[in-house]
Write a protein that holds these residues in place. Structure first.
Motif, mmCIF file in Angstrom:
data_model
loop_
_atom_site.group_PDB
_atom_site.id
_atom_site.type_symbol
_atom_site.label_atom_id
_atom_site.label_comp_id
_atom_site.label_asym_id
_atom_site.label_seq_id
_atom_site.Cartn_x
_atom_site.Cartn_y
_atom_site.Cartn_z
ATOM 1 N N LEU A 152 -53.799 -104.422 80.332
ATOM 2 C CA LEU A 152 -53.670 -104.595 81.778
ATOM 3 C C LEU A 152 -53.165 -105.995 82.114
ATOM 4 C CD1 LEU A 152 -56.964 -102.887 83.059
ATOM 5 C CD2 LEU A 152 -54.646 -101.934 83.071
ATOM 6 N N LYS B 156 -51.716 -96.504 86.096
ATOM 7 C CA LYS B 156 -53.044 -96.789 85.531
ATOM 8 C C LYS B 156 -53.937 -95.572 85.742
ATOM 9 C CE LYS B 156 -55.690 -100.064 87.348
ATOM 10 N NZ LYS B 156 -57.031 -99.494 87.624
ATOM 11 N N THR C 240 -52.316 -96.065 90.742
ATOM 12 C CA THR C 240 -53.617 -95.784 90.147
ATOM 13 C C THR C 240 -54.019 -94.339 90.396
ATOM 14 O OG1 THR C 240 -54.313 -98.082 90.460
ATOM 15 C CG2 THR C 240 -56.043 -96.458 90.084
#
Length: 243
Positions: free
Chosen positions: A166, A187, A227
Motif C-alpha cells: 500500500l 484496494k 476501494t
C-alpha cells in the motif's frame, strides 16, 4: 485504440484474482499476456478462459521476482506480442497465517516481503517504461486491505507485507503526479474466491475481473484508489461503472 489493438500484461494473471481479470479482458476483446514461473498454472489458465478467446492470450514462463529475470522475460514477451499498452499488477498471495512474530525467522519475513513487495517493485521497474509516457496507456495495481489492520492472530507478517505494498502505491502516485499513463489502484478489503470456493462476504473473482477490465477499458481516472469492501460495493461498481 480499440480493445483489439491493446495488449494488457496481467502480472499475477495465473492466480485467483488475476485469472478473473484475464478472462474479463479477453472477453472484452483485448489481447492479454501473462507471465508465470509455473507452466502448469499457465496451462490451467489457458483451459479456464473462454475457448474463442484463447488465440488472444499469450503466456510466457519467466520470473519477475528478480531484476535480471524481469528484464529477460520482458524481452521475451516483447518478441511475442510486439508492444504492451496496459499493465495490471496482481502479485503476491491472499493469505498468510504463520504465527506471531516471535515464532518466525528473518527468512520467513524476507519471503513475505519478497512476495508482496519486492516482486511488485521489480516488475514495476521493468515494465513501467513501456507505458509511462502515453495517455492511452494504463497501469493498475490490485492490492488488499490487510495492510491496514491485523486480520486475526498469527497473520502479522501478512499485515507488514501488505502495508508495504500500500505504501509503495502511495509513493508512486505522489512521485509521479503528472504521469501521462493512467495510474490507479484497486484496494480489496474482502476475500476473493472462485464460484466453487465462495464464503460469506467473499467477492467472485469473475465479477471482480469484470470491474477491473472496465476500469482499464475506460482510461478515464488516474492517481485514484478504488476501494471495494464487500460484494455490495462490487455490484455497485459493475452496475454504475464507478470504477
Amino acid at each position: 485504440m480499440s480493445n483489439s489493438d491493446r495488449v494488457v500484461l496481467v502480472l499475477g494473471g495465473a492466480g485467483t484474482v488475476g485469472s478473473g481479470v484475464v478472462k474479463a479482458l479477453l472477453d472484452k476483446g483485448f489481447k492479454v499476456a501473462v507471465i508465470s514461473r509455473d507452466d502448469s498454472r499457465l496451462e490451467r489458465l489457458r483451459s479456464f478462459v473462454s475457448p474463442n478467446t484463447k488465440s488472444s492470450l499469450t503466456t510466457v514462463v519467466g520470473n519477475v521476482g528478480s531484476e535480471d529475470g524481469a528484464e529477460q522475460v520482458k524481452q521475451a514477451l516483447l518478441k511475442e506480442v510486439g508492444k504492451v499498452t496496459d499493465i495490471v499488477s496482481s502479485l503476491g498471495f491472499s493469505w498468510w497465517q504463520g504465527g506471531p512474530p516471535h515464532t518466525q525467522s528473518l527468512k520467513d519475513l524476507h519471503w513475505v516481503m519478497e512476495t508482496l513487495l519486492y516482486s511488485t517493485f521489480v516488475s514495476w521497474k521493468a515494465f513501467f517504461p513501456l507505458v509511462r509516457d502515453s495517455s492511452d496507456c494504463t497501469y493498475t495495481f490490485i492490492t488488499g486491505g490487510a495492510g491496514e489492520k491485523l486480520l486475526m492472530p498469527g497473520t502479522g507478517f501478512l499485515t507488514v507485507g501488505a502495508a508495504s505494498s500500500l505504501a509503495f502505491c502511495q509513493v508512486l502516485r505522489e512521485e509521479y503526479p503528472e504521469l501521462p499513463c493512467k495510474l490507479n489502484q484497486v484496494k480489496i478489503n474482502a476475500g476473493v474466491g472462485t464460484p466453487e470456493r465462495m464464503a460469506p462476504g467473499y467477492l467472485n473473482h469473475l465479477d471482480l475481473g469484470e470491474a477491473v477490465a472496465a476500469l482499464v477499458e475506460r482510461r478515464k481516472a488516474s492517481h485514484t484508489v478504488f476501494t471495494i469492501n464487500c460484494p455490495a460495493d462490487l455490484k455497485t461498481a459493475l452496475l454504475e461503472g464507478s470504477l
